[in-house]
Design a protein around this motif. Structure first.
Motif, PDB file in Angstrom:
ATOM      1  N   ASP A   1      30.377  67.555   3.006  1.00  0.00           N
ATOM      2  CA  ASP A   1      31.834  67.526   2.929  1.00  0.00           C
ATOM      3  C   ASP A   1      32.487  67.006   4.198  1.00  0.00           C
ATOM      4  N   ILE A   2      31.996  65.880   4.679  1.00  0.00           N
ATOM      5  CA  ILE A   2      32.667  65.263   5.813  1.00  0.00           C
ATOM      6  C   ILE A   2      33.909  64.578   5.253  1.00  0.00           C
ATOM      7  N   ARG A   3      35.031  64.896   5.851  1.00  0.00           N
ATOM      8  CA  ARG A   3      36.267  64.369   5.284  1.00  0.00           C
ATOM      9  C   ARG A   3      36.606  63.014   5.914  1.00  0.00           C
ATOM     10  N   VAL A   4      36.727  62.024   5.066  1.00  0.00           N
ATOM     11  CA  VAL A   4      36.958  60.663   5.552  1.00  0.00           C
ATOM     12  C   VAL A   4      38.376  60.227   5.195  1.00  0.00           C
ATOM     13  N   ALA A   5      39.034  59.658   6.180  1.00  0.00           N
ATOM     14  CA  ALA A   5      40.335  59.030   5.907  1.00  0.00           C
ATOM     15  C   ALA A   5      40.099  57.521   5.916  1.00  0.00           C
ATOM     16  N   ILE A   6      40.513  56.853   4.865  1.00  0.00           N
ATOM     17  CA  ILE A   6      40.229  55.419   4.773  1.00  0.00           C
ATOM     18  C   ILE A   6      41.523  54.625   4.959  1.00  0.00           C
ATOM     19  N   VAL A   7      41.455  53.678   5.847  1.00  0.00           N
ATOM     20  CA  VAL A   7      42.587  52.769   6.034  1.00  0.00           C
ATOM     21  C   VAL A   7      42.157  51.443   5.412  1.00  0.00           C
ATOM     22  N   ASP A   8      42.610  51.213   4.217  1.00  0.00           N
ATOM     23  CA  ASP A   8      42.173  50.007   3.514  1.00  0.00           C
ATOM     24  C   ASP A   8      43.266  48.940   3.660  1.00  0.00           C
ATOM     25  N   ASN A   9      43.008  48.020   4.549  1.00  0.00           N
ATOM     26  CA  ASN A   9      43.999  46.972   4.764  1.00  0.00           C
ATOM     27  C   ASN A   9      43.759  45.761   3.859  1.00  0.00           C
ATOM     28  N   ASP A  10      42.754  45.843   3.012  1.00  0.00           N
ATOM     29  CA  ASP A  10      42.342  44.672   2.231  1.00  0.00           C
ATOM     30  C   ASP A  10      42.709  44.798   0.758  1.00  0.00           C
ATOM     31  N   HIS A  11      42.459  46.012   0.232  1.00  0.00           N
ATOM     32  CA  HIS A  11      42.726  46.266  -1.189  1.00  0.00           C
ATOM     33  C   HIS A  11      42.046  45.245  -2.099  1.00  0.00           C
TER      34      HIS A  11
ATOM     35  N   ASP B   1      37.769  64.100   9.368  1.00  0.00           N
ATOM     36  CA  ASP B   1      36.784  64.079  10.450  1.00  0.00           C
ATOM     37  C   ASP B   1      36.477  62.655  10.896  1.00  0.00           C
ATOM     38  N   ILE B   2      36.586  61.722   9.969  1.00  0.00           N
ATOM     39  CA  ILE B   2      36.166  60.358  10.278  1.00  0.00           C
ATOM     40  C   ILE B   2      37.193  59.371   9.701  1.00  0.00           C
ATOM     41  N   ILE B   3      37.448  58.317  10.459  1.00  0.00           N
ATOM     42  CA  ILE B   3      38.339  57.268   9.953  1.00  0.00           C
ATOM     43  C   ILE B   3      37.505  56.014   9.715  1.00  0.00           C
ATOM     44  N   LEU B   4      37.678  55.414   8.563  1.00  0.00           N
ATOM     45  CA  LEU B   4      37.029  54.133   8.311  1.00  0.00           C
ATOM     46  C   LEU B   4      38.143  53.123   8.070  1.00  0.00           C
ATOM     47  N   GLU B   5      38.203  52.163   8.954  1.00  0.00           N
ATOM     48  CA  GLU B   5      39.257  51.172   8.808  1.00  0.00           C
ATOM     49  C   GLU B   5      38.655  49.876   8.279  1.00  0.00           C
ATOM     50  N   ILE B   6      39.131  49.433   7.107  1.00  0.00           N
ATOM     51  CA  ILE B   6      38.671  48.177   6.528  1.00  0.00           C
ATOM     52  C   ILE B   6      39.726  47.121   6.869  1.00  0.00           C
ATOM     53  N   PRO B   7      39.330  46.112   7.601  1.00  0.00           N
ATOM     54  CA  PRO B   7      40.318  45.149   8.081  1.00  0.00           C
ATOM     55  C   PRO B   7      40.868  44.275   6.948  1.00  0.00           C
TER      56      PRO B   7
END
Lengths: 372, 247
Positions: A46-56, A95-101
């Motif tokens: 259950d690591i909580r990830v916040a995703i920043v999806d700049n591509d969609h 807990d973690i941010i994943l940024e997709i450019p």
């Protein structure tokens, strides 16, 4: 011999008559064994990830779905910007941010190369680094998936890659209770033997009965044996109950020979009782004994390799770790219970703990004086 | 030599530069009831602990029941009984279990244990309380029981350190009956007390002031010497000059 018989008779009567001591000796350790392994689970889920999806794009969505499906991650939310995602980390909900450019899919298709940005909250270092590495593994996997998709139609020779396949020996499913329960059982036996024996003798000092004992012809060794034997037996019984719980609740059946285990335990208990005895000879009241014993047992436990591998400790800490008997028993427990080591494998720790037993008891007997 | 239970010559005990016991000398005859008096902090308990083999003297000579206090402590311990100020029976054992334990560690055989136990319980009238925990008994009974247990192995000498502290007058009287009974059986009694009426019961007594023995004689002779009517006055006359504060 006859004197010893009377001493033992008295000790057992007192122990079994003490309504507050009995639960401490038999019930508390078992409750701890049932609760602690569940809490001391280092497996990160259950690591909580916040995703920043700049591509969609469809690729970015596929990546997101893959992460969600892995079982280790919980997608906490999609943030519009990195700053917003950081706020989620700040409030403790991610807990973690994943940024997709932006242009993620386009670059991937066109240039065959694309970077993503990964940021982990490392306040809990273990969770941060494990989470990041799990996520990296998911990304690698994703990477392979799309490579396969693209290479196949072109019928080109796949690029040579080395794939690493892991197999975990002795604890194949990386089951944490497997690893923790034998260690926790050692700690419980240590507490019972180390604490209760120390407190018991100091109690006689406090009440003043020890002075009466000191004017009788009871010899030092008789008195000390009279104290050691009952608690030695209780330690053995506690350990046996603990092994049964390990088997019934956690399904842990010692792989190695149980006789070897008990042989080691019997010597280990003598060492720990010697420690308790030594503490009692230096203390005048139970409070003092309690704090001294607590101080040492804390060090024993924290340095024992129960929670953190001894191999990772700095040099000086390794030295301390190897000066506590607990370290050896935890090592031996895991060796015998999980790996099935035989006596030949544990000879060195056995001899060291035997040394502890002789040293601590000799010191205690020397320091216990009938005449001041 | 043989008619002396305790011989003590120039016995000293020093803690750092504090002289707790300062060159005391006295003899106790066999079968005697010897009172060892002194104000609080005069050094009575320290002196008694040396004689019982619980503490090494700093200097001086002493033999107890014919054994040397420096070298033969284990032999002394087989031949004495001891009852300390602190109550020292096990409160979480019953009357019978305490008797059995102490009798047992003094090496009584099973038949002796049984016989002594019955006799003791009968003499103290503890028949009904035999299976009660000692902690539940009233203080007076505890003290009488402690004394009886201290002499269960028929020692040559029994040391009593303020045995009647905090006990009512009637029980104190009964306690002294027990002491006389033991003395009749040939046990030498060495007793400390703060009650001057009890001092009168002793055959001979000494009074300690500031670690020294300032007077030693029969109660009658002491009263004559200090021209006092009671032991109280004798004690005042001696203890008034004490420099040490009470402990």
């Amino acid at each position: 011999m006859r004197t010893l018989k009377f001493l033992l008779e008295k000790e057992f009567r007192q122990i079994f008559r003490n309504k507050s001591l009995l639960p401490i000796l038999f019930v508390l350790p078992m409750v701890q064994l049932l609760i602690m392994p569940l809490a001391a689970d280092f497996d990160i889920k259950d690591i909580r990830v916040a995703i920043v999806d700049n591509d969609h794009s469809s690729y970015s969505r596929r990546l997101t779905e893959k992460i969600g499906a892995s079982g280790y991650f919980h997608i906490e939310g999609f943030a519009a910007s990195y700053a917003e995602a950081l706020r989620l980390v700040g409030t403790g909900s991610a807990d973690i941010i994943l940024e997709i450019p932006p242009q993620f899919a386009r670059n991937l298709v066109k240039e065959g190369d694309q970077k993503v940005y990964l940021a982990a909250d490392a306040i809990n270092g273990m969770k941060g680094s494990l989470g990041a590495s799990y996520l990296t593994a998911v990304l690698t996997d994703f990477n392979n998936d799309i490579r396969v998709e693209w290479m196949q139609p072109q019928k080109m020779e796949p690029q040579p890659t080395i794939e690493i396949v892991q197999e975990n020996w002795f604890n194949p499913s990386m089951n944490y209770p497997f690893f923790m329960v034998p260690g926790i059982l050692v700690i419980l036996v240590t507490m019972v033997a180390g604490f209760i024996a120390a407190l018991n003798i100091v109690q006689e000092k406090e009440i003043g009965t020890i002075e009466q004992i000191n004017v009788t012809p009871i010899k030092k060794w008789q008195f000390i044996l009279g104290k050691l034997i009952p608690f030695w037996l209780i330690g053995m019984i506690d350990f046996t109950i603990g092994l049964l719980i390990a088997r019934l609740v956690y399904g842990i059946v010692p792989v190695g020979h149980i006789g070897t285990l008990y042989l080691f335990l019997s010597v280990y208990l003598v060492a720990l009782l010697g420690f308790g005895l030594l503490v009692s000879t230096y203390s005048d009241n139970q409070l003092q004994a309690m704090f001294v014993a607590f101080f040492f047992i804390m060090i024993f436990i924290l340095m024992s390799g129960l929670f953190t591998p001894v191999e990772n400790m700095p040099g000086w800490a390794k030295v301390i770790s190897h000066m506590t008997p607990v370290t050896y028993f935890i090592e031996v427990m895991r060796m015998i219970v999980l790996k099935g080591s035989d006596f030949g494998d544990i000879r060195t720790p056995f001899l060291i703990v035997l040394g502890f037993a002789v040293l601590l008891n000799a010191w205690a007997i020397f320091n216990y004086r009938k005449t001041s | 030599m043989t008619d002396k239970a305790i011989v003590c010559k120039d016995l000293c005990k020093q803690f750092g530069d504090f002289t707790a016991v300062n060159r005391i000398s006295f003899d106790v005859n066999k079968g005697e009831i010897y009172g060892f008096l002194g104000a609080n902090g005069a050094g009575k308990t320290t002196a008694m602990r040396m004689l019982c083999g619980l503490s090494y003297p700093t200097s001086g000579e002493a033999t107890v029941a014919g054994y040397n206090v420096y070298r033969q402590q284990e032999a002394i311990k087989r031949n004495i009984g001891y009852m300390s100020q602190k109550f020292s029976l096990y409160e979480n054992l019953t009357v019978r279990e305490n008797i059995r334990f102490y009798g047992g560690v003094y090496g009584l055989s099973d038949s002796q244990l049984k016989e002594k136990g019955v006799e003791l319980i009968e003499r103290l009238g503890l028949g009904k309380e035999m299976n009660k925990l000692v902690g539940e008994l009233p203080l007076g009974w505890k003290q009488k029981l402690a004394f009886s247990v201290a002499i269960i192995h028929q020692p040559t000498i029994v040391f009593l350190d303020e045995p009647t502290g905090g006990v009512d007058p009637v029980t104190r009287r009964q306690f002294w009956d027990l002491i006389y009974h033991a003395a009749d059986q040939g046990i030498t009694i060495f007793v400390t007390t703060h009650y001057m009426d009890e001092a009168e019961y002793c055959h001979r007594l000494s009074i300690m002031v500031d670690g020294r023995i300032d007077a030693l004689d029969t109660p009658a002779e002491l009263k004559r010497k200090y021209s006092a009517r009671t032991m109280d006055e004798v004690f005042y006359a001696l203890a008034r000059g004490a420099k040490r504060s009470a402990d």
